[in-house]
Enzyme design. Sequence first.
Site, mmCIF file in Angstrom:
data_model
loop_
_atom_site.group_PDB
_atom_site.id
_atom_site.type_symbol
_atom_site.label_atom_id
_atom_site.label_comp_id
_atom_site.label_asym_id
_atom_site.label_seq_id
_atom_site.Cartn_x
_atom_site.Cartn_y
_atom_site.Cartn_z
ATOM 1 N N TYR A 1 19.490 19.921 -36.368
ATOM 2 C CA TYR A 1 18.156 19.355 -36.449
ATOM 3 C C TYR A 1 17.041 20.367 -36.209
ATOM 4 O O TYR A 1 16.046 20.076 -35.567
ATOM 5 C CB TYR A 1 17.954 18.107 -35.593
ATOM 6 C CG TYR A 1 18.750 17.959 -34.328
ATOM 7 C CD1 TYR A 1 19.683 16.933 -34.211
ATOM 8 C CD2 TYR A 1 18.561 18.802 -33.238
ATOM 9 C CE1 TYR A 1 20.399 16.756 -33.041
ATOM 10 C CE2 TYR A 1 19.276 18.626 -32.072
ATOM 11 C CZ TYR A 1 20.191 17.606 -31.977
ATOM 12 O OH TYR A 1 20.888 17.427 -30.827
ATOM 13 N N CYS B 1 30.772 30.869 -42.298
ATOM 14 C CA CYS B 1 30.542 30.913 -43.744
ATOM 15 C C CYS B 1 29.799 29.675 -44.210
ATOM 16 O O CYS B 1 30.357 28.812 -44.893
ATOM 17 C CB CYS B 1 31.874 31.076 -44.466
ATOM 18 S SG CYS B 1 32.635 32.632 -44.024
ATOM 19 N N GLU B 2 28.581 29.562 -43.798
ATOM 20 C CA GLU B 2 27.684 28.471 -44.192
ATOM 21 C C GLU B 2 26.277 29.046 -44.241
ATOM 22 O O GLU B 2 25.892 29.804 -43.342
ATOM 23 C CB GLU B 2 27.665 27.360 -43.120
ATOM 24 C CG GLU B 2 28.936 26.594 -42.940
ATOM 25 C CD GLU B 2 29.132 25.535 -44.014
ATOM 26 O OE1 GLU B 2 28.167 25.160 -44.699
ATOM 27 O OE2 GLU B 2 30.289 25.106 -44.162
ATOM 28 N N GLY C 1 15.603 10.855 -23.117
ATOM 29 C CA GLY C 1 14.740 11.484 -24.120
ATOM 30 C C GLY C 1 13.641 12.338 -23.529
ATOM 31 O O GLY C 1 12.748 12.793 -24.260
ATOM 32 N N TYR D 1 23.521 19.764 -25.007
ATOM 33 C CA TYR D 1 23.968 19.634 -26.389
ATOM 34 C C TYR D 1 24.334 21.003 -26.979
ATOM 35 O O TYR D 1 24.052 21.297 -28.132
ATOM 36 C CB TYR D 1 22.909 18.914 -27.248
ATOM 37 C CG TYR D 1 22.506 17.583 -26.651
ATOM 38 C CD1 TYR D 1 23.349 16.483 -26.755
ATOM 39 C CD2 TYR D 1 21.319 17.445 -25.938
ATOM 40 C CE1 TYR D 1 23.005 15.272 -26.167
ATOM 41 C CE2 TYR D 1 20.968 16.237 -25.350
ATOM 42 C CZ TYR D 1 21.816 15.155 -25.466
ATOM 43 O OH TYR D 1 21.488 13.958 -24.883
ATOM 44 N N ARG E 1 22.666 22.890 -32.643
ATOM 45 C CA ARG E 1 21.354 22.238 -32.708
ATOM 46 C C ARG E 1 20.423 22.815 -33.777
ATOM 47 O O ARG E 1 19.776 22.071 -34.503
ATOM 48 C CB ARG E 1 20.663 22.260 -31.345
ATOM 49 C CG ARG E 1 21.423 21.511 -30.259
ATOM 50 C CD ARG E 1 20.662 21.475 -28.955
ATOM 51 N NE ARG E 1 19.583 20.519 -28.986
ATOM 52 C CZ ARG E 1 18.311 20.823 -28.894
ATOM 53 N NH1 ARG E 1 17.921 22.075 -28.742
ATOM 54 N NH2 ARG E 1 17.387 19.890 -28.943
ATOM 55 N N PRO F 1 18.224 10.088 -18.491
ATOM 56 C CA PRO F 1 17.995 11.362 -19.179
ATOM 57 C C PRO F 1 19.260 12.205 -19.269
ATOM 58 O O PRO F 1 20.160 12.070 -18.440
ATOM 59 C CB PRO F 1 16.975 12.058 -18.284
ATOM 60 C CG PRO F 1 17.239 11.508 -16.928
ATOM 61 C CD PRO F 1 17.713 10.088 -17.113
ATOM 62 N N GLY F 2 19.312 13.051 -20.255
ATOM 63 C CA GLY F 2 20.399 14.019 -20.371
ATOM 64 C C GLY F 2 19.796 15.420 -20.367
ATOM 65 O O GLY F 2 19.820 16.144 -19.369
ATOM 66 N N ARG F 3 19.196 15.737 -21.491
ATOM 67 C CA ARG F 3 18.677 17.070 -21.741
ATOM 68 C C ARG F 3 17.791 17.625 -20.619
ATOM 69 O O ARG F 3 17.903 18.778 -20.227
ATOM 70 C CB ARG F 3 17.880 16.970 -23.056
ATOM 71 C CG ARG F 3 17.211 18.201 -23.467
ATOM 72 C CD ARG F 3 16.671 18.089 -24.878
ATOM 73 N NE ARG F 3 16.011 19.332 -25.170
ATOM 74 C CZ ARG F 3 16.635 20.475 -25.333
ATOM 75 N NH1 ARG F 3 17.929 20.532 -25.284
ATOM 76 N NH2 ARG F 3 15.958 21.583 -25.536
HETATM 77 N N1 PLP Z 1 20.612 7.434 -23.653
HETATM 78 C C1 PLP Z 1 21.109 7.238 -24.860
HETATM 79 C C2 PLP Z 1 21.521 5.883 -25.252
HETATM 80 C C3 PLP Z 1 21.238 8.295 -25.747
HETATM 81 O O1 PLP Z 1 21.725 8.091 -26.969
HETATM 82 C C4 PLP Z 1 20.827 9.581 -25.325
HETATM 83 C C5 PLP Z 1 20.910 10.736 -26.237
HETATM 84 O O2 PLP Z 1 21.390 10.703 -27.313
HETATM 85 C C6 PLP Z 1 20.311 9.737 -24.044
HETATM 86 C C7 PLP Z 1 20.223 8.656 -23.227
HETATM 87 C C8 PLP Z 1 19.871 11.076 -23.509
HETATM 88 O O3 PLP Z 1 18.880 11.649 -24.276
HETATM 89 P P1 PLP Z 1 18.221 13.017 -23.771
HETATM 90 O O4 PLP Z 1 19.319 13.991 -23.616
HETATM 91 O O5 PLP Z 1 17.282 13.388 -24.854
HETATM 92 O O6 PLP Z 1 17.526 12.715 -22.484
#
Ligand code: PLP
Length: 869
Positions: free
Chosen positions: A793, A820-821, A714, A849, A789, A751-753
């Site tokens: 959201y 078409c939305e 997150g 994402y 995205r 983390p991902g994002r």
């Molecule tokens: N961990 C879990 C369990 C998640 O569901 C997510 C995102 O949905 C993440 C980590 C990664 O989140 P972010 O990309 O915001 O860091």
Amino acid sequence: MGQPALCSIVSTDSPLPATAPWIVLKFGGTSVSTAARWATIRALAHGRRAEGARVLVVVSALSGITDLLKAASQEDDVGARLVIAEQIEARHVELAHCLELPQSAQWRTHMDALRHIVQMETAPADLIPWQASVMAHGELLSSAMGADWLHAAWLDARSVLRASDQPNQSERMQRFSALLETQPDPRAAVELAGLGEILITQGFIARDVHGGTVLLGRGGSDTSAAHFGALLRAARVEIWTDVAGMFSANPRLVPDARLLRRLDYEEAQEIATTGAKVLHARCLAPLRGPRVPLWIKDTERPQLAGTEIGAEAVEASPSIKALSMRKGITLVSMESIGMWQQVGFLADVFAQFKRHGLSVDLIGSAETNVTVSLDSSENLLDSDALATLAADLAQVCRVKVIAPCAAITLVGRGMRGMLHRLQALLAELGGQRVHLISQSSNNLNLTFVTDESAADALLGRMHDLLLQSGALRADDGSIFGPSWRALYAAPMADTGSPWWRAQRVSLLRSAEQGTPKYVYHLPTIRERASALRGMSAVDRWYYALKANSHSAVLRELARAGFGLECVSPGELAEASAVAPETPRLFTPNFAPRDDYAAAFDAGALVCVDSLFPLQKWGDLLAGREIGLRVDLGVGVGHHEKVRTGGSGSKFGLPLADLPAFLAGARRIGARITLLHAHLGSGVLDAAHWAGVYVQLASLAEHVGTLRALDVGGGLGLPQREGEWPLDLAALDAALWDVKRAYPQFELWMEPGRYLVAEAGVLLARVTQVKDKDAYHYLGIDAGMHSLLRPALYGAHHRMVNLSRIDAAADSLYQVVGPICESGDVLGTDRRMPAGEEGDVILIEHAGAYGAVMASEYNRRGLPAQEILE
Ligand code: PLP
């Protein structure tokens, strides 16, 4: 108009023509209290004169002096009053010394008059006029000193500004909070022009119909300046103060509040009336008729753009402009069973408010209830006044007084047309005690009355939600300026130019091969990875590969030491194929049994987040090492749909089920070695994860078998102007504070994002442009099928016209795709150069994402992906 009192005129340049316009400059208490500020005042006044304007400077008393004068005016002992007068003299002498000004006869006359007046014995009947005369001396003294410093003509404001007769007001109100006559005297401008080219006068004071001194109430100097501006039909009135202008919320409570660059009179009036202190609420009315613009500027930093208030609104889509707050609100709720359609009930009720001299502000009504608010700034409220009102009202209805409350007001023209953008804000308010909601009939405001104790925190939260939902369109630079934090806090660490600028030519070339196309820059991913790995508090990192599962990205992050966090068999398979040796964590949600079985087979650590798998698939989990994902009761993040905690979210084991889960795990011999929580995405507050860590650690002793605590991902990135990047050093330090107390557990994050978002851009081409009603549409070949995205959201992605990178951004576009939305909108109200078919539009922060969420909706095909090494 009375005869203006004139002292000295000095003009250095060649004389101004009779037609020269006036500029009124007003300086408040802090702006006239130091030599440095007076240097600014001189530069400004002489600068405006050099531009060809006549200048009228309106000054307040030095800061603190009005309070001293008030104390003297309430003091019975003459000796004590003289001591105060000496303090006041000393303050001015000290300032004069700093300015190297000799004491002029003019200043001495006022100081002597003050000494004289404080020694007077006053009959009770004369007390109020005497007090007003004493208090007027703050401005008389500061303006006299200013006249010497500026070589300006000194004007007694009382010779020009006259209070109107208000027979319904008490003598005290008429004397201390007088209302000025609004009928300008057409001769005034000519007479004042005869005095000189730079004039100085007092704010806050005027004369009454009998020639006596009256005061205009706290903040009244703004009102004086406005009346002078109207009287002189000035080119503008400039209010110089200690902040750059009006902000979208009180910046001391909401540092992310945005500077409001342009407002029309009505909006500015609404903001001032509903809580903003920077401008006195009464000072706009006189300027509206003659259409005199008003500027607000910061005396300490005159170079900063301020707020301009004028007649014409800028061409822009509707936006909430500000969130203002008033505290000290009292609600009176009146209940009557027989009220419905009962003629005269409201008249009876309001008659009581009138009788008690209380003005009503907000009103809410229902079949059997009327609730009104009383504003403490307009009413002299004490418990006695309320008790007697309640007793009288009790004769016609049941009365309940609710206090203390705060009124939080959204201000913006066309409020009713913006309600659809307030979803997230209303959801937030749904969890608060909201006592009253009121929408103004002029369609300019929407007010929520809540408990005062909750209001400060709520204000910041509401402001965030308005920014995130785009209801407050901070990206429209013609209305909104930088955040208070960006203007006044320590400068933001320079994040440098984005990588794609240096790659512009190759990106344009790549776009020729086909769009829409994602391009990922691996060096940026490496940089992000090494920044995170530099955080020593974290023992193990997992990359949430749902953000971007391109094999080159996975390989890069596995090489950088990241484990892979997966949520489906497909992700597990990709992870195994690309980096077979890398540890895997499996954290699915509502996945079928087979997914769990496959994850165990693949050697991943499997996280469970409900009782169901334990109760129903005991054979599968028996004797295994597992992780447990809990719901800590709240979700966080940039949008409701990315919050993964709290009662509205489907994720995590509720804490109430923890004892049952532990017992169930013991029964089947499953060992819980990881406790996990992930509350949401896009978090910029470095303190967040330490909070999660502490909560997990305090639950850990109930579990007993834990090896590690995983505080989720997150980690956010600034998306909008004025947002502050996550402070990794602060995050690391906060985690260490917890780790020292719980050294027995490893700390994991996932983390991902944060790792991949900035590394990716989406390239698209302009397909068509279209003007429709007030909107200009820029159509591109990427849509919600390429980047979901914004539609999913409300995510904000900065975008630029890469083909016209240096052209002026003078068009305001809705950037839309070919799907078409109605929701196929990638960006609203974007200032960009006028676009043409074939231009390449670059969409930033698309590395996370983006492609992973793309679809073939409308049979449009998936976007291409390309890697830059
Ligand atoms: N961990 C879990 C369990 C998640 O569901 C997510 C995102 O949905 C993440 C980590 C990664 O989140 P972010 O990309 O915001 O860091």
